[in-house]
Design an enzyme around this catalytic site. Structure first.
Site, mmCIF file in Angstrom:
data_model
loop_
_atom_site.group_PDB
_atom_site.id
_atom_site.type_symbol
_atom_site.label_atom_id
_atom_site.label_comp_id
_atom_site.label_asym_id
_atom_site.label_seq_id
_atom_site.Cartn_x
_atom_site.Cartn_y
_atom_site.Cartn_z
ATOM 1 N N GLU A 48 0.883 -1.038 0.196
ATOM 2 C CA GLU A 48 0.057 -0.228 -0.034
ATOM 3 C C GLU A 48 0.884 1.144 -0.055
ATOM 4 O O GLU A 48 1.745 1.454 0.844
ATOM 5 C CB GLU A 48 -0.710 -0.064 1.158
ATOM 6 N N ASP B 242 -0.874 -1.267 5.953
ATOM 7 C CA ASP B 242 -0.545 -0.758 7.413
ATOM 8 C C ASP B 242 -1.680 -1.694 8.177
ATOM 9 O O ASP B 242 -2.644 -2.001 7.962
ATOM 10 C CB ASP B 242 -1.013 0.487 7.283
ATOM 11 N N ASP C 154 -3.806 -0.544 10.256
ATOM 12 C CA ASP C 154 -4.911 0.273 10.667
ATOM 13 C C ASP C 154 -6.061 0.142 9.901
ATOM 14 O O ASP C 154 -6.121 -0.940 8.889
ATOM 15 C CB ASP C 154 -4.298 1.724 10.646
ATOM 16 N N ASP D 82 -7.388 1.867 7.645
ATOM 17 C CA ASP D 82 -7.162 1.967 6.221
ATOM 18 C C ASP D 82 -6.779 0.774 5.532
ATOM 19 O O ASP D 82 -6.973 0.391 4.307
ATOM 20 C CB ASP D 82 -6.641 3.166 5.722
#
Ligand code: 0RA
Length: 657
Positions: free
Chosen positions: A427, A500, A502, A504
């Site tokens: 990403e 990541d 998280d 997102d």
């Protein structure tokens, strides 16, 4: 092998029992698939299935599972109770026969079962063989009977221990911890199983009670599979609230079908034979599809919705947005191959065609507004499909996907053997940069993908092919798409999604999984898709150059505790967490926001290095669950989306370290 002579009466018995059940203990995998969590839960499924058989035979109404505080599990039904009389063939009680003879159960001989899973449920004896302890209670003829077993062998007589006005069977077992890797049962999995059982067997109630965690739940669905369709369509926009439902007997077989259309582009179909899911379909599915297409076309012609010169709607058109459950019950189910994945009985095709042909046609005639919407949707699908095909052909003609040219953003590996090659889908460009510097360029390729890849659930293939990120991905993998898809051309045997840790990041990972799920399921089925697990925390120690990377909250807690202990600074521990880190000698505890915050070397060390990293293999064995969660994720409801992200580990399994 040593037999304890506690009870002379049972010595002879024990020998035959142990001989009979020995294969199960020697090779549990052959009977329950494995000795991991799946195998462990298989024990519960066996007992539940037996009770369901008793419900299908028309006797049991309530199936109850209890997770006991001492680690035992009990499954109880209110059926007839396993007969306590001497079994004519084995000369021991039927109870003991069922528990000690392989493949025995209600399904052999003349037990009065019209319909049963057939191959399903290798039986209570397998559960008994793989349990340290097992207790059976039978409620029958006004008495409560009880008997104990250990590792498959009886440890007592079948004794009457009281009176009752009820009937039924209750088995409590304690799985053998020397056989299973873990003996921790999962409440959610059992809950799921019980939910399905209640959907598929109209009129039964299923319950679970978890005594350790003080949780309980019951299922009862008035509508049977009609309720199931409703459940599958939760969070989707339905074409009409009304659900088509039919339940008919043809010859000796019972055919039950429920249908509702949604505005989604996909088909959600579950077919069962005698309550066993057939993921690869079979004759019931073939009959259903043929009939659905014919009935809708006939109706559309008759109503003038399809003009004379227009060609027929294709099967695919009539199935866009379809959610359907097909459940057939037949006396002698035959399946193709060893697994029960595909129903083979040829006569069933005709039965299903007949029932659908007659009753779905009535339904359309009697519900003209629903019928109009269904036909309208199929017509739209036909048009869209033609347009999409033209657009896609155009793109394919331009040769965007083929050719030796690799996408510019791909940093390929030098290795050419797919077996030894892996590709990281990373990403963002900054993490992509770190990955490129840190990687082992011989075996590791990097493809940075920017931002939200694309909402693949809603996008048709023509739109997707207009998306650069998707085109880069398809080109890099080398497999082509749809008709040109060829798994053998896959250039990397490990495709690793690295995002990541998280929300997102999870979202992007999910979008990518959706893409593979929709367009390249073989990649997942063949075990090529993985998710990398980057660290959540970096612990920087006072006076030390090297940091410690930590992958989850639990480990963080553990490491800090150990650190504090080893420094004998217990007395310095305060209740404030931050103070504890300080007293432990950490000057900083850092939560990672992004992969991009690590330099190449750190990213390699923590997340990419094959000898140290943690990879999670993506495994979609339950397409229904995946489909449901994907739909939730793609839907507008933010709350649902959040709940998906929190639970999406459900179809991500098998730690590969
Ligand atoms: C053999 C024969 C009969 C019932 C059963 C087995 C039976 C097995 C299980 C396993 C779990 N629950 C069960 N309930 C019943 C027929 C008994 C009769 O004819 O009375």
């Amino acid at each position: 092998m040593s037999l304890k002579k506690e009870n002379n009466e049972y010595t002879a018995n024990q020998i035959t029992v142990l001989e009979g059940l020995e294969p199960v203990r020697k090779r549990p995998g052959m009977y329950i698939g494995g000795t991991g969590l799946e195998g462990l839960h298989h024990l519960v499924w066996e007992l539940i299935d037996n009770s369901i058989d008793e419900a299908l035979a028309g006797y049991a109404k309530h199936i109850e599972v209890k997770l006991l505080e001492d680690g035992g599990v009990s499954v109880k039904d209110d059926g007839r109770g396993i007969p306590t009389e001497i079994h004519p063939k084995t000369k021991i009680s039927t109870v003991e026969t069922v528990l000690t003879v392989l493949h025995a159960g209600g399904k052999f001989g003349d037990s009065g079962y019209k319909v049963s899973g057939g191959l399903h449920g290798v039986g209570s004896s397998v559960v008994n063989a793989l349990s340290n302890k097992l207790e059976i209670k039978v409620y029958r003829d006004g008495n409560i009977y009880q008997q104990f077993y250990e590792k498959g062998a009886p440890k007592s007589d079948l004794k009457i221990i009281g009176k009752t006005d009820q009937t039924g069977t209750e088995i409590t077992f304690y799985p053998d911890d020397t056989i299973f890797q873990s003996i921790q049962f999962n409440y959610e999995s059992i809950l799921d199983r019980l939910r399905h059982a209640a959907y598929l067997t109209k009129g039964i109630k299923t319950s679970i009670e978890d005594y350790k965690n003080k949780k309980s739940y019951s299922f009862y669905f008035d509508g049977g599979i009609k309720s199931y369709v409703k459940h599958l369509n939760l969070g989707k926009e339905v074409v009409d609230e009304d659900i088509f439902y039919v339940d008919k007997v043809v010859s000796e077989s019972q055919i039950e079908i429920a249908i509702q259309y949604t505005d989604s582009y996909n088909e959600t179909l579950k077919v069962f034979a005698n309550n066993v899911l057939n993921p690869d379909g079979g004759t019931h599915l073939t009959g259903f599809r043929a009939s659905l297409t014919r009935v809708i076309n006939d109706y559309a012609r008759k109503q003038g919705l399809l003009k004379e010169k227009e060609e027929n709607l294709s099967g695919e058109d009539t199935r866009e947005g379809l959610t359907a459950i097909i459940l057939v019950k037949l006396p002698d189910p035959q399946f193709e191959g060893q697994t029960k994945n595909k129903l083979g009985n040829p006569e069933v095709r005709g039965y299903v065609e007949q029932v659908m042909g007659e009753y779905f046609n009535y339904y359309l005639e009697e519900h003209p507004s629903v019928a109009k919407k269904i036909v309208g949707k199929a017509l739209l699908a036909a048009r869209a499909r033609k347009a999409a095909r033209a657009a896609r052909d155009n793109i394919l003609r331009k040769g965007i996907l083929d050719g030796a040219s690799m996408p510019g953003k791909l940093a390929d590996c030098s290795n050419k053997d797919p077996k030894d090659s892996e590709i990281f889908l990373v990403e963002g460009d900054s993490a992509g940069g770190s990955a490129k510097t840190g990687r082992d360029s011989k075996s590791q390729a990097i493809l940075p993908l920017r931002g939200k890849v694309l909402n693949v659930e809603r996008a048709r293939l023509d739109k997707m092919l207009a998306n650069n990120e998707i085109v880069s991905l398809i080109k890099a993998l080398g497999v082509g798409i749809q008709e040109s898809f060829d798994i053998k051309a896959l250039r990397y045997h490990k495709i690793i999604i690295m995002t990541d840790a998280d929300v997102d990041g999870s979202h992007i990972a999910t979008l990518l999984m959706t893409f593979f799920f929709r367009y390249m399921p073989e990649v997942i089925q063949n075990g090529h898709l993985y998710i990398a697990k980057p660290p959540l925390f970096e612990l920087v120690r006072q006076g030390k150059k090297e940091s410690i990377f930590v992958y989850n909250e639990e480990d963080l807690e553990k490491i800090i505790n150990e650190f504090i202990k080893s420094r004998k600074q217990n007395e310095l521990i305060t209740t404030v967490n931050e103070e504890r880190y300080k007293s432990a000698g950490f000057i900083e505890q850092k939560r990672y926001k992004g992969l991009g915050e690590m330099d190449g070397e750190q990213l390699y060390d923590t997340t990419m290095n094959p000898s140290k990293r943690v990879l999670i293999k993506v495994n979609i064995e339950d397409a229904e669950k995946a489909d449901a969660v994907f739909n939730k994720l793609m839907g507008v409801e933010v709350e649902l989306r959040k709940s998906f992200i929190q639970t999406h580990a459900r179809f991500v399994k098998d730690l590969d370290i």
